[in-house]
Write a protein that holds these residues in place. Structure first.
Motif, PDB file in Angstrom:
ATOM      1  N   ILE A   1      -8.958 -71.047   2.918  1.00 61.22           N
ATOM      2  CA  ILE A   1      -7.986 -70.112   2.347  1.00 61.22           C
ATOM      3  C   ILE A   1      -8.742 -69.118   1.475  1.00 61.22           C
ATOM      4  CG2 ILE A   1      -5.969 -69.849   0.857  1.00 61.22           C
ATOM      5  CD1 ILE A   1      -5.107 -72.649   1.650  1.00 61.22           C
ATOM      6  N   TYR A   2      -8.586 -67.833   1.793  1.00 61.40           N
ATOM      7  CA  TYR A   2      -9.282 -66.785   1.037  1.00 61.40           C
ATOM      8  C   TYR A   2      -8.608 -66.550  -0.318  1.00 61.40           C
ATOM      9  CZ  TYR A   2     -11.001 -62.160  -0.277  1.00 61.40           C
ATOM     10  OH  TYR A   2     -11.557 -61.108  -0.945  1.00 61.40           O
ATOM     11  N   GLY A   3      -7.291 -66.486  -0.309  1.00 59.90           N
ATOM     12  CA  GLY A   3      -6.547 -66.236  -1.540  1.00 59.90           C
ATOM     13  C   GLY A   3      -5.084 -66.581  -1.332  1.00 59.90           C
ATOM     14  N   THR A   4      -4.361 -66.684  -2.412  1.00 61.34           N
ATOM     15  CA  THR A   4      -2.940 -67.037  -2.304  1.00 61.34           C
ATOM     16  C   THR A   4      -2.126 -66.254  -3.333  1.00 61.34           C
ATOM     17  OG1 THR A   4      -1.364 -68.883  -2.282  1.00 61.34           O
ATOM     18  CG2 THR A   4      -3.155 -68.996  -3.882  1.00 61.34           C
ATOM     19  N   LEU A   5      -0.920 -65.922  -2.960  1.00 63.31           N
ATOM     20  CA  LEU A   5       0.010 -65.209  -3.834  1.00 63.31           C
ATOM     21  C   LEU A   5       0.939 -66.227  -4.490  1.00 63.31           C
ATOM     22  CD1 LEU A   5       0.828 -62.440  -1.256  1.00 63.31           C
ATOM     23  CD2 LEU A   5      -0.322 -62.024  -3.419  1.00 63.31           C
ATOM     24  N   VAL A   6       1.017 -66.182  -5.787  1.00 64.31           N
ATOM     25  CA  VAL A   6       1.818 -67.149  -6.520  1.00 64.31           C
ATOM     26  C   VAL A   6       2.955 -66.420  -7.225  1.00 64.31           C
ATOM     27  CG1 VAL A   6       1.809 -68.986  -8.239  1.00 64.31           C
ATOM     28  CG2 VAL A   6      -0.233 -68.565  -6.858  1.00 64.31           C
ATOM     29  N   ARG A   7       4.161 -66.684  -6.793  1.00 62.67           N
ATOM     30  CA  ARG A   7       5.325 -66.128  -7.472  1.00 62.67           C
ATOM     31  C   ARG A   7       5.755 -67.066  -8.596  1.00 62.67           C
ATOM     32  NH1 ARG A   7       9.081 -65.556  -2.342  1.00 62.67           N
ATOM     33  NH2 ARG A   7       8.084 -67.557  -1.966  1.00 62.67           N
ATOM     34  N   ASP A   8       6.697 -66.628  -9.414  1.00 61.72           N
ATOM     35  CA  ASP A   8       7.182 -67.431 -10.538  1.00 61.72           C
ATOM     36  C   ASP A   8       8.675 -67.696 -10.341  1.00 61.72           C
ATOM     37  OD1 ASP A   8       7.772 -68.657 -12.902  1.00 61.72           O
ATOM     38  OD2 ASP A   8       6.755 -67.202 -14.176  1.00 61.72           O
ATOM     39  N   PRO A   9       9.016 -68.670  -9.501  1.00 58.94           N
ATOM     40  CA  PRO A   9      10.434 -68.902  -9.204  1.00 58.94           C
ATOM     41  C   PRO A   9      11.250 -69.326 -10.413  1.00 58.94           C
ATOM     42  CG  PRO A   9       9.072 -70.668  -8.319  1.00 58.94           C
ATOM     43  CD  PRO A   9       8.136 -69.600  -8.775  1.00 58.94           C
ATOM     44  N   LYS A  10      10.610 -70.031 -11.350  1.00 57.16           N
ATOM     45  CA  LYS A  10      11.357 -70.436 -12.551  1.00 57.16           C
ATOM     46  C   LYS A  10      11.772 -69.209 -13.361  1.00 57.16           C
ATOM     47  CE  LYS A  10      10.524 -74.295 -14.532  1.00 57.16           C
ATOM     48  NZ  LYS A  10       9.960 -75.443 -15.304  1.00 57.16           N
ATOM     49  N   ALA A  11      10.868 -68.238 -13.492  1.00 57.66           N
ATOM     50  CA  ALA A  11      11.207 -67.004 -14.215  1.00 57.66           C
ATOM     51  C   ALA A  11      12.279 -66.218 -13.469  1.00 57.66           C
ATOM     52  CB  ALA A  11       9.954 -66.154 -14.405  1.00 57.66           C
ATOM     53  N   ILE A  12      12.222 -66.232 -12.139  1.00 55.45           N
ATOM     54  CA  ILE A  12      13.254 -65.551 -11.345  1.00 55.45           C
ATOM     55  C   ILE A  12      14.612 -66.187 -11.612  1.00 55.45           C
ATOM     56  CG2 ILE A  12      14.071 -65.108  -8.994  1.00 55.45           C
ATOM     57  CD1 ILE A  12      11.122 -64.923  -8.148  1.00 55.45           C
ATOM     58  N   GLY A  13      14.654 -67.531 -11.604  1.00 59.04           N
ATOM     59  CA  GLY A  13      15.919 -68.220 -11.863  1.00 59.04           C
ATOM     60  C   GLY A  13      16.453 -67.954 -13.252  1.00 59.04           C
ATOM     61  N   ARG A  14      15.583 -68.014 -14.255  1.00 55.57           N
ATOM     62  CA  ARG A  14      16.012 -67.764 -15.634  1.00 55.57           C
ATOM     63  C   ARG A  14      16.560 -66.350 -15.779  1.00 55.57           C
ATOM     64  NH1 ARG A  14      14.557 -70.975 -19.819  1.00 55.57           N
ATOM     65  NH2 ARG A  14      14.740 -69.159 -21.168  1.00 55.57           N
ATOM     66  N   SER A  15      15.815 -65.373 -15.252  1.00 55.10           N
ATOM     67  CA  SER A  15      16.240 -63.978 -15.383  1.00 55.10           C
ATOM     68  C   SER A  15      17.541 -63.729 -14.628  1.00 55.10           C
ATOM     69  CB  SER A  15      15.143 -63.052 -14.864  1.00 55.10           C
ATOM     70  OG  SER A  15      13.967 -63.168 -15.646  1.00 55.10           O
ATOM     71  N   GLY A  16      17.722 -64.417 -13.500  1.00 54.45           N
ATOM     72  CA  GLY A  16      18.959 -64.254 -12.745  1.00 54.45           C
ATOM     73  C   GLY A  16      20.171 -64.732 -13.520  1.00 54.45           C
ATOM     74  N   LEU A  17      20.063 -65.899 -14.125  1.00 54.75           N
ATOM     75  CA  LEU A  17      21.182 -66.420 -14.915  1.00 54.75           C
ATOM     76  C   LEU A  17      21.457 -65.529 -16.121  1.00 54.75           C
ATOM     77  CD1 LEU A  17      22.296 -68.421 -17.339  1.00 54.75           C
ATOM     78  CD2 LEU A  17      23.216 -68.697 -15.038  1.00 54.75           C
ATOM     79  N   GLU A  18      20.386 -65.067 -16.776  1.00 56.88           N
ATOM     80  CA  GLU A  18      20.562 -64.170 -17.928  1.00 56.88           C
ATOM     81  C   GLU A  18      21.196 -62.851 -17.517  1.00 56.88           C
ATOM     82  OE1 GLU A  18      16.603 -63.961 -19.374  1.00 56.88           O
ATOM     83  OE2 GLU A  18      16.640 -65.953 -20.316  1.00 56.88           O
ATOM     84  N   ALA A  19      20.884 -62.387 -16.296  1.00 50.48           N
ATOM     85  CA  ALA A  19      21.500 -61.153 -15.809  1.00 50.48           C
ATOM     86  C   ALA A  19      23.000 -61.338 -15.613  1.00 50.48           C
ATOM     87  CB  ALA A  19      20.841 -60.728 -14.494  1.00 50.48           C
ATOM     88  N   LEU A  20      23.410 -62.478 -15.082  1.00 48.54           N
ATOM     89  CA  LEU A  20      24.847 -62.737 -14.902  1.00 48.54           C
ATOM     90  C   LEU A  20      25.570 -62.770 -16.246  1.00 48.54           C
ATOM     91  CD1 LEU A  20      24.970 -65.448 -12.088  1.00 48.54           C
ATOM     92  CD2 LEU A  20      25.852 -63.113 -11.967  1.00 48.54           C
ATOM     93  N   VAL A  21      24.966 -63.428 -17.223  1.00 50.26           N
ATOM     94  CA  VAL A  21      25.577 -63.465 -18.561  1.00 50.26           C
ATOM     95  C   VAL A  21      25.655 -62.054 -19.136  1.00 50.26           C
ATOM     96  CG1 VAL A  21      25.329 -64.310 -20.922  1.00 50.26           C
ATOM     97  CG2 VAL A  21      24.839 -65.836 -18.996  1.00 50.26           C
ATOM     98  N   GLY A  22      24.594 -61.264 -18.954  1.00 49.38           N
ATOM     99  CA  GLY A  22      24.601 -59.889 -19.448  1.00 49.38           C
ATOM    100  C   GLY A  22      25.704 -59.059 -18.822  1.00 49.38           C
ATOM    101  N   ILE A  23      25.908 -59.215 -17.520  1.00 51.52           N
ATOM    102  CA  ILE A  23      26.967 -58.467 -16.835  1.00 51.52           C
ATOM    103  C   ILE A  23      28.334 -58.858 -17.376  1.00 51.52           C
ATOM    104  CG2 ILE A  23      28.108 -58.136 -14.605  1.00 51.52           C
ATOM    105  CD1 ILE A  23      25.304 -58.519 -13.334  1.00 51.52           C
TER     106      ILE A  23
END
Length: 346
Positions: free
Chosen positions: A299-321
């Protein structure tokens, strides 16, 4: 009765009297025990009721009730996303329920059904992973028109009435993938894309990622995408798709994978075919197995996303709306690129 013995009749009468007295005593004792037991039960019920009232008095009711619809909770990515949502829900004091399809084999049927259930249930908001934009767009619009905001997580439906998208910047992600491909094979890229089933053919996200890859590859070099295969859930399917790539497209020099399982499976197949160096893997996700395969040069390299941050920000966005705060239409959560140790200076 000269010998002082009792007659049989008298003996029988005395036995019946004693038996009756014994039964009466037994009934009295049993009644006393029953009354004491009932009194104890009533006392416990009253005490538990008081404790329940005290607990409820100290607990604030949830401000809102949101529904999260994901294609699965299997695998690290969706598990971590759900963990982030739950953490934010506790902090924001809101209720959140998770809904997933009955079967991953019928995402096109089950996801729309779950979204319609959310609308009819009159929840306060929906967080949704888009599996098929064409199918879900009218339902997202109908849900929004019913007064229920919808936000999308990582996979978007930008032409719908969804309120906000929270996830990776797909175009920049694609460009980064293209640059990694060129770094992995500087003499020329012949790329194969091993696409997870959760990237719908009709979802904008995949089209934008692919466009970003193509943009990076068209930089004056003869680099191009040679093949694109779709993998379904499971190690065996990913291995089979990787073998197909190596057999049917021998010119392929880079395989890009869109899930952690696909990355590990494809690297293991390359190792099995003894084509390390000749074929490099650009992966998604990171764990000990991927670290080892990177150290071994598969494996040359890998892309690492932050699913926990995505989930947190999503819930906070719903509360904000719901609280009439400004929520951007796009909230990008940055990821990270991890290169194998021997490639970090490339």
């Amino acid at each position: 009765m000269r010998d002082g013995s009792l007659s049989p009749a008298l003996t029988c009468i005395l036995f019946l009297v004693e038996k009756k007295r014994f039964v009466e005593i037994f009934i009295i004792i049993t009644s006393i025990l029953f009354v004491l037991s009932a009194a104890q039960s009533v006392r416990l019920i009253i005490r538990e009721a008081r404790q329940g009232d005290e607990y409820l008095a100290g607990v604030r009711p949830a401000r809102y009730h949101f529904m999260v619809i994901l294609p699965t909770v299997e695998g690290d990515f969706f598990q971590e996303m759900w963990e982030g949502i739950q953490e934010a829900a506790r902090e924001q004091e809101v209720g959140v329920e998770l809904q997933v399809p009955r079967s991953t084999l019928d995402l096109r049927g089950d996801i729309p059904e779950l979204l319609e259930i959310a609308r009819l249930s009159r929840v306060d908001g929906v967080a949704l992973y888009v599996t098929n934009e064409d199918d879900l767009k009218p339902l997202i619009n109908r849900t929004d028109l019913s007064g229920i905001p919808v936000i999308t997580l990582e996979s978007d439906a930008p032409m719908s009435r969804r309120s906000s998208f929270i996830g990776s910047n797909s175009f920049e992600l694609g460009q980064e993938i293209g640059r990694l491909m060129q770094g992995a094979q500087p003499m020329g890229v012949r790329a194969a894309l091993l696409k997870s089933e959760y990237y719908s053919d009709r979802a904008s996200q995949w089209s934008i990622i692919k466009y970003g890859i193509i943009t990076s590859l068209t930089s004056g070099r003869d680099d191009r995408i040679t093949a694109e295969l779709k993998s379904q859930i499971g190690v065996l399917n990913a291995e089979e798709k990787a073998r197909q790539i190596l057999f049917l497209y021998p010119e392929v020099s880079v395989i890009f994978c869109t899930s952690l399982v696909d990355t590990i499976s494809a690297a293991n197949v390359v190792a099995e075919f003894r084509r390390a160096g000749e074929v490099k893997i650009i992966g998604y996700g990171y764990n000990q197995d991927i670290r080892q395969l990177m150290d071994e040069g598969y494996i040359y390299g890998t892309l690492v996303r932050d699913p926990k941050a995505i989930g947190r920000s999503g819930l906070e966005a719903l509360v904000g709306i719901r609280t009439n705060k400004y929520v951007p239409s796009f909230i990008y959560i940055p990821g990270e690129v991890i290169l194998a140790v021997n490639n970090e200076t490339d």
